[in-house]
Write an enzyme that holds these catalytic residues in place. Structure first.
Site, PDB file in Angstrom:
ATOM      1  N   HIS A  74       0.819  -1.211   0.000  1.00 26.29           N
ATOM      2  CA  HIS A  74       0.000   0.000   0.000  1.00 26.29           C
ATOM      3  C   HIS A  74       0.851   1.258   0.000  1.00 26.29           C
ATOM      4  O   HIS A  74       2.056   1.239   0.248  1.00 26.29           O
ATOM      5  CB  HIS A  74      -0.949   0.005   1.203  1.00 26.29           C
ATOM      6  CG  HIS A  74      -0.255   0.095   2.539  1.00 26.29           C
ATOM      7  ND1 HIS A  74       0.159   1.290   3.087  1.00 26.29           N
ATOM      8  CD2 HIS A  74       0.073  -0.863   3.437  1.00 26.29           C
ATOM      9  CE1 HIS A  74       0.716   1.072   4.264  1.00 26.29           C
ATOM     10  NE2 HIS A  74       0.689  -0.232   4.501  1.00 26.29           N
ATOM     11  N   CYS A 111       2.805  -4.754   6.993  1.00 27.19           N
ATOM     12  CA  CYS A 111       2.506  -4.465   5.596  1.00 27.19           C
ATOM     13  C   CYS A 111       3.715  -3.826   4.914  1.00 27.19           C
ATOM     14  O   CYS A 111       4.608  -3.292   5.565  1.00 27.19           O
ATOM     15  CB  CYS A 111       1.292  -3.533   5.493  1.00 27.19           C
ATOM     16  SG  CYS A 111      -0.271  -4.315   5.955  1.00 27.19           S
TER      17      CYS A 111
END
Length: 204
Positions: A164, A180
């Site tokens: 992301h 992440c």
């Protein structure tokens, strides 16, 4: 004179494309300006403050994986999008801090532009102030998922991990996330345009 003119024209074309060539390496340092996207105005990244190795670039990359594969090198803080003919687009990334690292294989199951962010219950336990977002944080410039997100699934379903964007450009090259893989917003927009649903993702 004709040769000199041709060189000038070629250099100008590369500049206008936002790409410069150093040896066999093609840098996209000029691609980090302000961006108007889906009604949001992403600010310019002060890319001169980001170490050059983490600028988006096309590099030689030897792999047996097919084009379109995403390979994440957490140790060196690079993400590679495999291209044909022994090349890859290399992006600088931020990775999970100590205790939140992970590795393995997955695939891109979903792609979202300006995604909603919902902190997992474990994160809310660690940071109770995030409880206000248990039903989701609206998209926007301060959203931790940034401008785009690629959702990674494995054999067990949703892995909980994402590739992301992030507004925190200064975190690139560091281990700061909860697992992440984060990219600068201008980079995740570029990766999003290249990666397809179903793409293989290898995290080393």
């Amino acid at each position: 004179m004709r040769l000199k003119s041709a060189i000038i024209v070629a250099a100008l074309a590369a500049s206008l494309a936002g790409c410069s060539t150093i040896g066999q390496m093609r840098l996209f340092t000029n691609d980090y300006g302000g961006v108007s996207d889906a009604g949001y105005q992403l600010p310019r990244i002060p890319i001169e403050k980001v170490p050059r190795q983490f600028h988006r670039q096309i590099v030689s990359y030897d792999t047996k994986e097919k084009p379109g594969t995403i390979i994440v090198d957490t140790g060196n803080k690079f993400l590679y999008f495999v291209l044909p003919e022994g090349e890859a687009v290399r992006y600088g990334i931020g990775v999970g801090r100590e205790g939140f690292e992970w590795s393995g294989s997955a695939h891109v199951a979903l792609k979202r532009e300006w995604p909603t962010w919902t902190p997992p219950s474990q994160m809310i336990k660690r940071q109770p102030e995030l409880a206000q977002y248990r039903n989701g944080m609206d998209p926007g410039l301060k959203n931790p998922l940034g401008a785009r997100a690629l959702y990674l699934f494995n054999k067990g379903g949703d892995s909980g991990y994402r590739l992301h964007g992030t507004p925190e450009w200064w975190s690139i090259g560091k281990a700061m996330s909860s697992g992440c893989i984060r990219l600068m917003n201008q980079d995740i927009i570029d990766l999003y345009s290249r990666a397809e649903v179903g793409a293989k993702v290898i995290v080393m």
